[in-house]
Enzyme design. Structure first.
Site, short mmCIF file in Angstrom:
data_model
loop_
_atom_site.label_atom_id
_atom_site.label_comp_id
_atom_site.label_asym_id
_atom_site.label_seq_id
_atom_site.Cartn_x
_atom_site.Cartn_y
_atom_site.Cartn_z
N ARG A 13 0.84 -1.21 0.00
CA ARG A 13 0.00 0.00 0.00
C ARG A 13 0.87 1.25 0.00
O ARG A 13 1.04 1.91 -1.01
CB ARG A 13 -0.95 -0.01 1.21
CG ARG A 13 -2.09 1.03 1.11
CD ARG A 13 -1.70 2.46 1.39
NE ARG A 13 -1.15 2.70 2.71
CZ ARG A 13 -0.68 3.87 3.14
NH1 ARG A 13 -0.69 4.92 2.31
NH2 ARG A 13 -0.17 4.02 4.35
N ASP A 14 1.49 1.54 1.09
CA ASP A 14 2.29 2.76 1.19
C ASP A 14 3.46 2.73 0.21
O ASP A 14 3.84 3.76 -0.33
CB ASP A 14 2.81 2.91 2.63
CG ASP A 14 3.44 4.27 2.87
OD1 ASP A 14 3.01 5.24 2.26
OD2 ASP A 14 4.39 4.34 3.67
N HIS A 205 7.41 4.66 12.01
CA HIS A 205 7.25 4.59 10.55
C HIS A 205 8.24 5.60 9.97
O HIS A 205 7.92 6.78 9.80
CB HIS A 205 5.80 4.94 10.19
CG HIS A 205 5.49 4.82 8.73
ND1 HIS A 205 4.60 3.89 8.23
CD2 HIS A 205 5.92 5.52 7.65
CE1 HIS A 205 4.50 4.03 6.91
NE2 HIS A 205 5.30 5.02 6.54
N HIS A 207 11.00 6.98 7.18
CA HIS A 207 11.54 6.96 5.83
C HIS A 207 13.05 7.12 5.88
O HIS A 207 13.60 7.71 6.81
CB HIS A 207 10.91 8.09 5.01
CG HIS A 207 9.50 7.81 4.60
ND1 HIS A 207 8.89 8.42 3.53
CD2 HIS A 207 8.56 6.97 5.12
CE1 HIS A 207 7.65 7.98 3.39
NE2 HIS A 207 7.43 7.11 4.36
N CYS A 238 5.35 9.50 -0.21
CA CYS A 238 4.01 10.08 -0.11
C CYS A 238 3.82 11.07 -1.25
O CYS A 238 4.65 11.96 -1.44
CB CYS A 238 3.84 10.80 1.23
SG CYS A 238 2.28 11.68 1.35
N ASN A 247 10.53 4.61 1.84
CA ASN A 247 10.32 3.89 3.09
C ASN A 247 11.55 3.03 3.34
O ASN A 247 12.18 2.54 2.41
CB ASN A 247 9.08 2.97 2.98
CG ASN A 247 7.78 3.73 3.07
OD1 ASN A 247 7.52 4.40 4.06
ND2 ASN A 247 6.96 3.63 2.04
#
Length: 286
Positions: A13-14, A205, A207, A238, A247
């Site tokens: 997803r991300d 989370h 990056h 993003c 990420n």
């Protein structure tokens, strides 16, 4: 006995949402199916946002319908509003996620709402999910730095985390959205947040845009965090955070944690295979 750290895989997803090549549903399903054999307990595979804004996430329902669900794995979906919630429920998501920002500038760019307005949007989702015992996770963006507002006050992150936790989110994922955090800024933020939310309910989370994700994970480990979001193959970024690609790679984090003596429960050989698949999906290049 080694301490356990959970890696929450967000690559499907991300990781894929910002890729320019339109990735076929079949490729996404194949990636999730490979990841399902790696030992994860949670994988984020879908996002029920408008395809107008995030075209890559069109077909999320087809992905959830097409994957081979492994026992003991929860398959998660991002839901920005009640329509997204209804679609995620129909598609059989095992849990959902909502997303807020600790900075006003990013909130307006990302969801076209103030922080307070975004929380009001989430309340019906949280209420509906509570009635059917559907777990809800929350993401907080820009926990140390914002591309629009500069440095983020740790107190603002703590206040938002407290609000989301109080409204029923079972876990709060704290996002270094543009990858500019340092171990010191992460530590200051976590110390503020854990005064409001138990550290066992927090996730990192981070990056790797500036190459500090592993150092930020180490700082978080020292403060008791034991869940980290990663994207296989280092996919992602993003679309509303300029320069925020990258990420931190799942396979890199898994190897790093094992070197430190933590047990992730993951099969590194399967992870490496999935990383190769993920990297091949990036614009069709291996």
């Amino acid at each position: 006995m080694s301490d356990t750290v959970e890696i929450f895989e967000v690559g499907p997803r991300d990781g894929l949402q910002n890729e320019k090549r339109e990735i076929p549903v079949g490729e996404k399903i194949a990636l999730v199916d490979c990841l399902s054999g790696a030992g994860f307990t949670r994988i984020e595979v879908a996002s029920f946002v408008s395809p107008k804004w995030v075209p890559q996430m069109a077909g999320s329902g087809d992905v959830l319908a097409g994957i081979t669900r492994a026992p003991g794995v929860r398959y998660a979906a991002l839901t920005p509003n009640m329509r997204g919630y209804d679609d995620a429920r129909t598609a059989g998501a095992d849990e959902i996620a909502i997303f807020a920002s600790a900075s006003e500038g990013f909130s307006k760019a990302n969801v076209n709402a103030t922080i307070a307005e975004s929380i009001e949007r989430f309340k019906p989702i949280l209420e509906a999910a509570r009635h059917v015992d559907l777990p809800v996770r929350a993401y907080i963006s820009c926990v140390t730095d914002c591309p629009f507002d500069g440095k983020t006050d740790p107190a603002r992150v703590a206040e938002l985390a407290d609000t989301l936790f109080a409204h029923g989110c079972y876990e709060i994922s704290l996002g270094d959205t543009i990858g500019q955090a340092t171990p010191d800024s992460i530590a200051r933020m976590l110390i503020a947040v854990r005064d409001h939310v138990p550290v066992s309910r927090l996730a990192g989370h981070y990056h790797d845009t500036a190459g500090r994700a592993l150092a930020n994970i180490d700082a978080s480990l020292s403060l008791g965090v034991r869940v980290f979001d990663t994207a296989v193959g280092g996919l992602g970024g993003c679309p509303y955070a300029p320069g925020a690609s990258g990420n931190v790679a799942t396979e890199v984090v898994a190897e790093h944690l094992e070197r430190l003596g933590y047990d992730t429960g993951l099969d590194l050989d399967v992870l490496r295979k999935a990383a190769g698949m993920a990297q091949a999906m990036r614009g069709g290049e291996a």
